[in-house]
Design a protein around this motif. Structure first.
Motif, PDB file in Angstrom:
ATOM      1  N   THR A   1      -4.213   5.021   4.088  1.00  0.00           N
ATOM      2  CA  THR A   1      -3.641   5.737   5.217  1.00  0.00           C
ATOM      3  C   THR A   1      -3.215   4.798   6.340  1.00  0.00           C
ATOM      4  OG1 THR A   1      -5.173   7.493   4.649  1.00  0.00           O
ATOM      5  CG2 THR A   1      -3.970   7.742   6.697  1.00  0.00           C
ATOM      6  N   SER A   2      -3.939   3.662   6.490  1.00  0.00           N
ATOM      7  CA  SER A   2      -3.614   2.785   7.615  1.00  0.00           C
ATOM      8  C   SER A   2      -2.182   2.249   7.504  1.00  0.00           C
ATOM      9  CB  SER A   2      -4.609   1.635   7.704  1.00  0.00           C
ATOM     10  OG  SER A   2      -4.665   0.947   6.492  1.00  0.00           O
ATOM     11  N   ALA A   3      -1.664   2.101   6.268  1.00  0.00           N
ATOM     12  CA  ALA A   3      -0.280   1.659   6.117  1.00  0.00           C
ATOM     13  C   ALA A   3       0.684   2.667   6.747  1.00  0.00           C
ATOM     14  CB  ALA A   3       0.062   1.475   4.645  1.00  0.00           C
ATOM     15  N   PHE A   4       0.364   3.970   6.594  1.00  0.00           N
ATOM     16  CA  PHE A   4       1.237   4.999   7.147  1.00  0.00           C
ATOM     17  C   PHE A   4       1.052   5.114   8.654  1.00  0.00           C
ATOM     18  CE2 PHE A   4       0.885   5.900   2.720  1.00  0.00           C
ATOM     19  CZ  PHE A   4       2.153   6.273   2.358  1.00  0.00           C
ATOM     20  N   VAL A   5      -0.197   4.960   9.105  1.00  0.00           N
ATOM     21  CA  VAL A   5      -0.452   4.973  10.546  1.00  0.00           C
ATOM     22  C   VAL A   5       0.333   3.843  11.209  1.00  0.00           C
ATOM     23  CG1 VAL A   5      -2.208   4.613  12.312  1.00  0.00           C
ATOM     24  CG2 VAL A   5      -2.717   6.039  10.350  1.00  0.00           C
ATOM     25  N   CYS A   6       0.292   2.660  10.573  1.00  0.00           N
ATOM     26  CA  CYS A   6       1.011   1.501  11.107  1.00  0.00           C
ATOM     27  C   CYS A   6       2.498   1.826  11.256  1.00  0.00           C
ATOM     28  CB  CYS A   6       0.818   0.307  10.172  1.00  0.00           C
ATOM     29  SG  CYS A   6       1.932  -1.056  10.495  1.00  0.00           S
ATOM     30  N   GLU A   7       3.082   2.448  10.243  1.00  0.00           N
ATOM     31  CA  GLU A   7       4.509   2.764  10.299  1.00  0.00           C
ATOM     32  C   GLU A   7       4.812   3.745  11.410  1.00  0.00           C
ATOM     33  OE1 GLU A   7       5.644   0.193   8.906  1.00  0.00           O
ATOM     34  OE2 GLU A   7       7.337   1.344   8.166  1.00  0.00           O
ATOM     35  N   ALA A   8       3.936   4.770  11.566  1.00  0.00           N
ATOM     36  CA  ALA A   8       4.148   5.765  12.619  1.00  0.00           C
ATOM     37  C   ALA A   8       4.118   5.091  13.992  1.00  0.00           C
ATOM     38  CB  ALA A   8       3.084   6.857  12.535  1.00  0.00           C
ATOM     39  N   LEU A   9       3.135   4.197  14.194  1.00  0.00           N
ATOM     40  CA  LEU A   9       3.007   3.517  15.488  1.00  0.00           C
ATOM     41  C   LEU A   9       4.210   2.614  15.744  1.00  0.00           C
ATOM     42  CD1 LEU A   9      -0.750   2.474  15.490  1.00  0.00           C
ATOM     43  CD2 LEU A   9       0.322   4.372  16.674  1.00  0.00           C
ATOM     44  N   ARG A  10       4.591   1.871  14.709  1.00  0.00           N
ATOM     45  CA  ARG A  10       5.673   0.904  14.891  1.00  0.00           C
ATOM     46  C   ARG A  10       6.982   1.615  15.237  1.00  0.00           C
ATOM     47  NH1 ARG A  10       9.366  -2.310  11.600  1.00  0.00           N
ATOM     48  NH2 ARG A  10       9.259  -0.547  10.190  1.00  0.00           N
TER      49      ARG A  10
ATOM     50  N   LEU B   1       0.806  -1.212   0.000  1.00  0.00           N
ATOM     51  CA  LEU B   1       0.000   0.000   0.000  1.00  0.00           C
ATOM     52  C   LEU B   1       0.842   1.266   0.000  1.00  0.00           C
ATOM     53  CD1 LEU B   1      -3.151   0.350   0.115  1.00  0.00           C
ATOM     54  CD2 LEU B   1      -2.359  -1.952   0.429  1.00  0.00           C
ATOM     55  N   ARG B   2       2.023   1.203   0.630  1.00  0.00           N
ATOM     56  CA  ARG B   2       2.855   2.408   0.668  1.00  0.00           C
ATOM     57  C   ARG B   2       3.427   2.744  -0.690  1.00  0.00           C
ATOM     58  NH1 ARG B   2       6.677   4.065   5.360  1.00  0.00           N
ATOM     59  NH2 ARG B   2       8.262   3.586   3.856  1.00  0.00           N
ATOM     60  N   ASN B   3       3.582   1.730  -1.539  1.00  0.00           N
ATOM     61  CA  ASN B   3       4.172   1.972  -2.847  1.00  0.00           C
ATOM     62  C   ASN B   3       3.133   2.102  -3.950  1.00  0.00           C
ATOM     63  OD1 ASN B   3       6.936   2.085  -2.167  1.00  0.00           O
ATOM     64  ND2 ASN B   3       6.903  -0.112  -1.810  1.00  0.00           N
ATOM     65  N   THR B   4       1.857   2.151  -3.566  1.00  0.00           N
ATOM     66  CA  THR B   4       0.799   2.338  -4.553  1.00  0.00           C
ATOM     67  C   THR B   4       0.298   3.776  -4.459  1.00  0.00           C
ATOM     68  OG1 THR B   4       0.141   0.086  -4.057  1.00  0.00           O
ATOM     69  CG2 THR B   4      -1.363   1.369  -5.380  1.00  0.00           C
ATOM     70  N   PRO B   5       0.177   4.467  -5.597  1.00  0.00           N
ATOM     71  CA  PRO B   5      -0.381   5.823  -5.532  1.00  0.00           C
ATOM     72  C   PRO B   5      -1.823   5.776  -5.042  1.00  0.00           C
ATOM     73  CG  PRO B   5       0.600   5.401  -7.683  1.00  0.00           C
ATOM     74  CD  PRO B   5       0.564   4.098  -6.956  1.00  0.00           C
ATOM     75  N   LEU B   6      -2.214   6.786  -4.243  1.00  0.00           N
ATOM     76  CA  LEU B   6      -3.587   6.825  -3.735  1.00  0.00           C
ATOM     77  C   LEU B   6      -4.592   6.844  -4.887  1.00  0.00           C
ATOM     78  CD1 LEU B   6      -5.599   7.113  -1.428  1.00  0.00           C
ATOM     79  CD2 LEU B   6      -5.242   9.549  -1.499  1.00  0.00           C
ATOM     80  N   THR B   7      -4.228   7.543  -5.968  1.00  0.00           N
ATOM     81  CA  THR B   7      -5.132   7.604  -7.119  1.00  0.00           C
ATOM     82  C   THR B   7      -5.413   6.206  -7.668  1.00  0.00           C
ATOM     83  OG1 THR B   7      -3.799   9.542  -7.638  1.00  0.00           O
ATOM     84  CG2 THR B   7      -5.570   9.022  -9.145  1.00  0.00           C
ATOM     85  N   LEU B   8      -4.380   5.350  -7.648  1.00  0.00           N
ATOM     86  CA  LEU B   8      -4.561   3.978  -8.123  1.00  0.00           C
ATOM     87  C   LEU B   8      -5.448   3.182  -7.160  1.00  0.00           C
ATOM     88  CD1 LEU B   8      -3.942   1.637 -10.006  1.00  0.00           C
ATOM     89  CD2 LEU B   8      -1.776   1.323  -8.856  1.00  0.00           C
ATOM     90  N   VAL B   9      -5.287   3.426  -5.856  1.00  0.00           N
ATOM     91  CA  VAL B   9      -6.155   2.754  -4.876  1.00  0.00           C
ATOM     92  C   VAL B   9      -7.611   3.133  -5.145  1.00  0.00           C
ATOM     93  CG1 VAL B   9      -6.698   2.476  -2.430  1.00  0.00           C
ATOM     94  CG2 VAL B   9      -4.334   2.740  -3.150  1.00  0.00           C
ATOM     95  N   PHE B  10      -7.828   4.428  -5.409  1.00  0.00           N
ATOM     96  CA  PHE B  10      -9.175   4.885  -5.742  1.00  0.00           C
ATOM     97  C   PHE B  10      -9.674   4.218  -7.020  1.00  0.00           C
ATOM     98  CE2 PHE B  10      -9.077   8.319  -2.686  1.00  0.00           C
ATOM     99  CZ  PHE B  10     -10.417   8.464  -2.396  1.00  0.00           C
ATOM    100  N   ALA B  11      -8.806   4.161  -8.052  1.00  0.00           N
ATOM    101  CA  ALA B  11      -9.212   3.579  -9.331  1.00  0.00           C
ATOM    102  C   ALA B  11      -9.558   2.100  -9.147  1.00  0.00           C
ATOM    103  CB  ALA B  11      -8.104   3.746 -10.360  1.00  0.00           C
ATOM    104  N   LEU B  12      -8.761   1.400  -8.349  1.00  0.00           N
ATOM    105  CA  LEU B  12      -9.045  -0.014  -8.088  1.00  0.00           C
ATOM    106  C   LEU B  12     -10.409  -0.172  -7.438  1.00  0.00           C
ATOM    107  CD1 LEU B  12      -5.615  -1.328  -6.784  1.00  0.00           C
ATOM    108  CD2 LEU B  12      -6.929  -2.349  -8.615  1.00  0.00           C
TER     109      LEU B  12
END
Lengths: 287, 218
Positions: free
Chosen positions: B99-108, B62-73
């Motif tokens: 966003t949860s991928a980034f939240v996870c990284e911040a927490l970790r 998820l971190r390496n996928t553009p948000l626009t692509l997540v939306f398109a998917l």
């Protein structure tokens, strides 16, 4: 494995971990199997839906899209790094005349959503009666936003260079600009290189916003390929292919950043910076 | 100047509800991504390899996928798999997943900043796992986690605009409506910017305040 949270497991805990491990592995496999079944059930594995990818024209389209994505990212990256260095120097200036406007500029452009910046660069000229393609608005938006973010990274890096470095340089009789150019910037860039590369990955990802202003980049072709009725609207295969290309490219760059960090941290000629600043730049990684 | 103000007052019926939609998207996706991100972080720091592997693959993808692509998917590909959402729910799903991928990284990374010695000392005093976690590790991790977490959420607020490209009637989409009404685009975009500044400034202020207050001297 020593961890803050868990002590080294004893025999009971090892058994418990093994049981939880097996259960969760079963759960994950079940989840993947369900996804696979959905794919199968809706006919995503039918050859018809994948047939297009054998065609030369389609491969050419994907390559064109990829090259457009890369060239937008490359152009914006060069401008953003230059703008970032300029803004960072401005923010660290001793003169309020330079410091105040650059600070305002950085704070403003970091706060505006990137898409809105791109819309400004795209619809603004149209409103004023000029015709522009989607490429430069995207590059301008990316440059302004990432320039502002990169300037913060540069600034953190320059501040983190040990005080003695600039003091020694001044003691040798160097001028302010000399200290900045030959002492502070090289060390800051070296310390901040991983953070800079991470930001460039973000920039590369954000080129996908060009899709919204109809730039024929990778995502645009993905939609075109997926939207063909004779092939049964193969949106799933086409977006999966596009996703693999994005994840591959960004993953490679991220890995490069990680490798750089390893290398620079472990090198014998380690730059004497406080670890705090490097952390700061890590934290500043945008989403 | 008069024209500029009129763009806002004449089109309040569009601008107001669209910004309300942005706020709604932000709040729902914020709660969703913090919950999912915490789950993922718990997986990534767990002593079970299968869960760790799942958590880190999710974050890597998820971190390496553009948000626009997540939306398109979510908008184009998921319906083909028989999963459909309405526009707003879909946008929340896409934003949460990303966003949860980034939240996870911040927490970790927050948990990793707590020195191992702290937990070891607590265990040496005979504290149980729950006591170590709630009395020693989490209070320290919380301080380092919250400022980056706020900045992740801040970025997510700005990311809600991507939904405009996918038929969600939120603040970014105001542009399209105003162009249909033949309004001055630059004025419209300036108002959107002002609206976002009003939303972003409290978040940034909060982040700065927390950073200053909770700077841990180690």
């Amino acid at each position: 494995m020593t961890n803050v949270l868990y002590d080294l497991p004893g025999p009971k805990a090892r058994l418990r971990y093994r049981i939880i491990g097996i259960l969760s592995a079963v759960g994950i496999v079940a989840l993947l199997a369900y996804v696979g079944w959905r794919f199968y059930d809706t006919g995503q594995f039918e050859p018809l839906r994948w047939e297009q990818f054998q065609y030369k024209q389609i491969q050419q389209d994907l390559l064109d899209g990829y090259l457009t994505t890369l060239s937008a990212a490359g152009t914006a990256a060069v401008f953003a790094v230059l703008l970032g260095a300029l803004l960072a120097t401005g923010r660290l200036s001793d003169h309020l005349v330079f410091r105040a406007p650059t600070t305002g500029f950085v704070e403003l452009f970091r706060a505006i959503p990137l898409l809105i910046l791109i819309f400004f660069a795209y619809y603004g000229p149209i409103q004023l009666g000029y015709k522009v393609g989607p490429f430069w608005p995207l590059v301008i938006g990316l440059t302004l936003y990432n320039g502002a973010v990169l300037s913060e990274i540069f600034r953190a890096g320059i501040i983190a260079v040990a005080r003695g470095q600039s003091e020694a340089a001044y003691a040798l009789g160097m001028r302010k600009s000399q200290v900045m150019i030959s002492i502070l910037l090289p060390q800051a860039v070296r310390a901040m290189l991983p953070a800079i590369v991470s930001q460039l990955v973000v920039l590369l990802k954000d080129t996908a916003l060009g899709f919204i202003i109809q730039l024929p980049e990778l995502l645009y072709y993905g939609k075109q390929i997926g939207g063909r009725l004779p092939f049964g609207f193969p949106y799933v295969p086409s977006y999966l292919v596009v996703a693999v290309i994005y994840i591959g490219t960004c993953g490679l760059l991220s890995w490069f950043a990680f490798w750089l960090q390893r290398r620079l941290m472990g090198g014998p000629k380690q730059v004497k910076t406080t670890a705090k600043a490097v952390k700061l730049a890590d934290v500043g990684q945008s989403v | 100047m008069d024209d500029f103000v009129h763009v806002l007052t004449d089109n309040w019926d569009i601008i107001g509800p669209h910004f309300w939609e942005t706020i709604k998207l932000f709040l729902i996706a914020a709660v969703g991504s913090v919950v999912l991100g915490t789950l993922l972080a718990a997986m990534r720091v767990s002593p079970v390899p299968a869960l760790r592997g799942f958590g880190s693959s999710y974050v890597l993808l998820l971190r390496n996928t553009p948000l626009t692509l997540v939306f398109a998917l979510q908008v184009f590909a998921l319906p083909k798999l028989g999963v459909t959402f309405d526009f707003t729910t879909g946008a929340c799903v896409a934003l949460t997943a990303y966003t949860s991928a980034f939240v996870c990284e911040a927490l970790r990374s927050g948990i990793n900043t707590v020195p191992v010695g702290q937990a070891e000392a607590a265990r040496a005093l005979g504290m149980t796992f729950t006591q170590v976690l709630t009395n020693v590790v989490l209070p320290q991790a919380f301080r380092t986690v919250v400022p980056p977490l706020v900045s992740v959420l801040n970025a997510m607020l700005k990311n809600t605009t991507v939904a405009a490209g996918f038929s969600v009637a939120e603040a970014g989409a105001i542009t399209f409506y105003l162009s249909e009404r033949g309004e001055n685009q630059i004025y419209g975009l300036l108002w959107i910017t002002i609206g976002f500044l009003i939303l972003v400034v409290p978040l940034v202020t909060l982040q700065r305040m927390l950073e200053r207050r909770w700077k841990v001297a180690r």
